[in-house]
Design a protein around this motif. Structure first.
Motif, mmCIF file in Angstrom:
data_model
loop_
_atom_site.group_PDB
_atom_site.id
_atom_site.type_symbol
_atom_site.label_atom_id
_atom_site.label_comp_id
_atom_site.label_asym_id
_atom_site.label_seq_id
_atom_site.Cartn_x
_atom_site.Cartn_y
_atom_site.Cartn_z
ATOM 1 N N ALA A 148 4.967 22.158 14.320
ATOM 2 C CA ALA A 148 5.411 23.518 14.029
ATOM 3 C C ALA A 148 5.610 23.716 12.531
ATOM 4 N N ASN A 149 5.254 24.930 12.062
ATOM 5 C CA ASN A 149 5.443 25.282 10.647
ATOM 6 C C ASN A 149 4.753 24.284 9.726
ATOM 7 N N CYS A 150 3.568 23.845 10.109
ATOM 8 C CA CYS A 150 2.875 22.833 9.315
ATOM 9 C C CYS A 150 1.610 23.394 8.684
ATOM 10 N N THR A 173 -0.743 26.571 9.793
ATOM 11 C CA THR A 173 -1.922 26.937 9.019
ATOM 12 C C THR A 173 -2.849 25.727 8.990
ATOM 13 N N ILE A 174 -3.995 25.866 9.635
ATOM 14 C CA ILE A 174 -4.971 24.777 9.713
ATOM 15 C C ILE A 174 -6.248 25.298 9.069
ATOM 16 N N CYS A 210 -0.861 30.797 15.157
ATOM 17 C CA CYS A 210 -1.466 29.914 14.159
ATOM 18 C C CYS A 210 -2.573 30.634 13.392
ATOM 19 N N LEU A 211 -2.841 30.144 12.195
ATOM 20 C CA LEU A 211 -3.938 30.615 11.353
ATOM 21 C C LEU A 211 -4.921 29.462 11.205
ATOM 22 N N GLY A 315 0.555 31.613 10.926
ATOM 23 C CA GLY A 315 0.525 30.515 9.985
ATOM 24 C C GLY A 315 1.917 30.085 9.561
ATOM 25 N N CYS A 316 1.979 29.050 8.741
ATOM 26 C CA CYS A 316 3.277 28.454 8.405
ATOM 27 C C CYS A 316 4.026 29.212 7.326
ATOM 28 N N TYR A 317 3.349 30.148 6.623
ATOM 29 C CA TYR A 317 4.009 30.891 5.547
ATOM 30 C C TYR A 317 4.115 32.364 5.911
ATOM 31 N N GLU A 318 5.310 32.866 6.003
ATOM 32 C CA GLU A 318 5.518 34.296 6.132
ATOM 33 C C GLU A 318 5.085 34.956 4.824
#
Length: 323
Positions: A148-150, A173-174, A210-211, A315-318
């Motif tokens: 999570a949040n990675c 975010t992958i 997720c992104l 994704g992990c960044y708002e």
């Protein structure tokens, strides 16, 4: 400086100064190594971390745990060795491990990221960056994992590879923008077989908010093995693949090659001249505001510790306006 350190009992490293590791760091079965917030491991070329016991990384947003190579100089004036791959080996987690817990870590620029096989306990990796590896970034074989949040980005192999087991990914975010070779792997590869022959049925592999993107027009690949079905599903995510099959996609957005803002344009900086990458969202990204707020109850803060909005970004960044 540590030379061939072997952890045989529960140990916590000091975070006072960076620790240089020569040869490999081995955590023996039954022992737990804890890396407290602010710890930096600088690992020598070809050395790795072998986890037969347990590893707990306890970073914070303000004081992440950093695992990197030990070269502090530059190849060119604009290019630190720290931005090059293969500066060290990676983290290998064996079947005798019962606790792999990683929070707020920055793991980068090695040969491979984290390879985990048949781990007995549940793997938990949160608020962590796995970036710039020559092979896979995160490889899970027959593991039960929560990610999570990675940020998992730029790998010569796959950013994420899944072989069997159970996995849940939230707000990750992958992104596959590996710069060193054109025959890079995928953002995600999921398979019911190892090596195309050994059955390892995926019980579930679910991706929420997720992104998932990269240079290619399709960054998600699956291998059914001997099965009729691949148990992978994406929910409320932006995915760089064909999202037309409801068997696998629920309320997702495609990162279409026909869209004006796609692939690397979602992010603030993808600089292939200096190999500097900033995977925070650019103001024009279609990833902004399309996540389901349902999962924000589980993860109300992003990787940076910022509160998610009522209409959160995938994704992990708002998304926050760059000042």
């Amino acid at each position: 400086v540590m030379k061939s350190p072997v952890i045989t009992s529960d140990t916590s490293f000091s975070n006072d100064l960076p620790i240089i590791v020569y040869d490999s760091l081995v955590i023996k079965e039954g022992a737990t190594l804890t890396l407290p917030a602010g710890t930096t491991l600088c690992i020598h070329n070809y050395a790795d971390i072998n986890v037969h016991g347990n590893l707990r990384i306890e970073g914070t947003a303000d004081k992440p745990v950093i695992i990197r190579g030990n070269r502090m100089d530059r190849l060119f004036s604009y290019l630190p060795y720290d931005r090059l791959e293969k500066q060290w080996s990676g983290i290998r987690v064996f079947d005798s491990c019962t606790d792999l817990t990683i929070d707020h870590a920055d793991i980068h620029s090695g040969s491979y990221g984290i390879y985990a096989t048949d781990v007995k306990g549940k793997i938990k990796i949160t608020n962590t960056s796995i970036h710039n590896f020559a092979w896979d970034g995160l490889s899970l074989a027959n593991c039960d994992a929560l990610i999570a949040n990675c940020q998992i980005t730029n790998c010569g192999g796959d950013c994420v590879s899944i072989f069997g087991g159970k996995q849940e990914f939230y707000y990750c975010t992958i992104a596959q923008f590996y710069p060193w070779a054109a025959d890079r792997g995928n953002a995600i590869t999921a398979s019911n077989a190892i090596g195309g022959t050994i059955d390892c049925i995926i019980e579930k592999a679910d991706f929420y908010n997720c992104l998932i993107t990269g240079y290619a027009n399709d960054e998600v690949m699956g291998d059914f093995g001997n099965q009729d079905y691949l148990n992978i599903h994406f929910f409320n995510s932006l995915v760089n693949t064909d999202i037309s099959d409801p068997t696998y996609f629920t309320e997702c957005t495609g990162d279409s090659k026909d869209a004006e803002i796609r692939h690397e344009k979602h992010f603030r900086t993808i600089d292939t001249g200096t190999y500097y990458y900033d995977f925070h969202l650019d103001s024009l990204s279609r990833a902004i505001g399309i996540a389901s707020p349902t999962y924000s109850a589980l993860y109300p803060l992003d990787k940076d510790g910022k509160k998610r909005s009522d209409k959160p970004s995938v994704g992990c960044y708002e998304y926050v306006e760059k000042k």
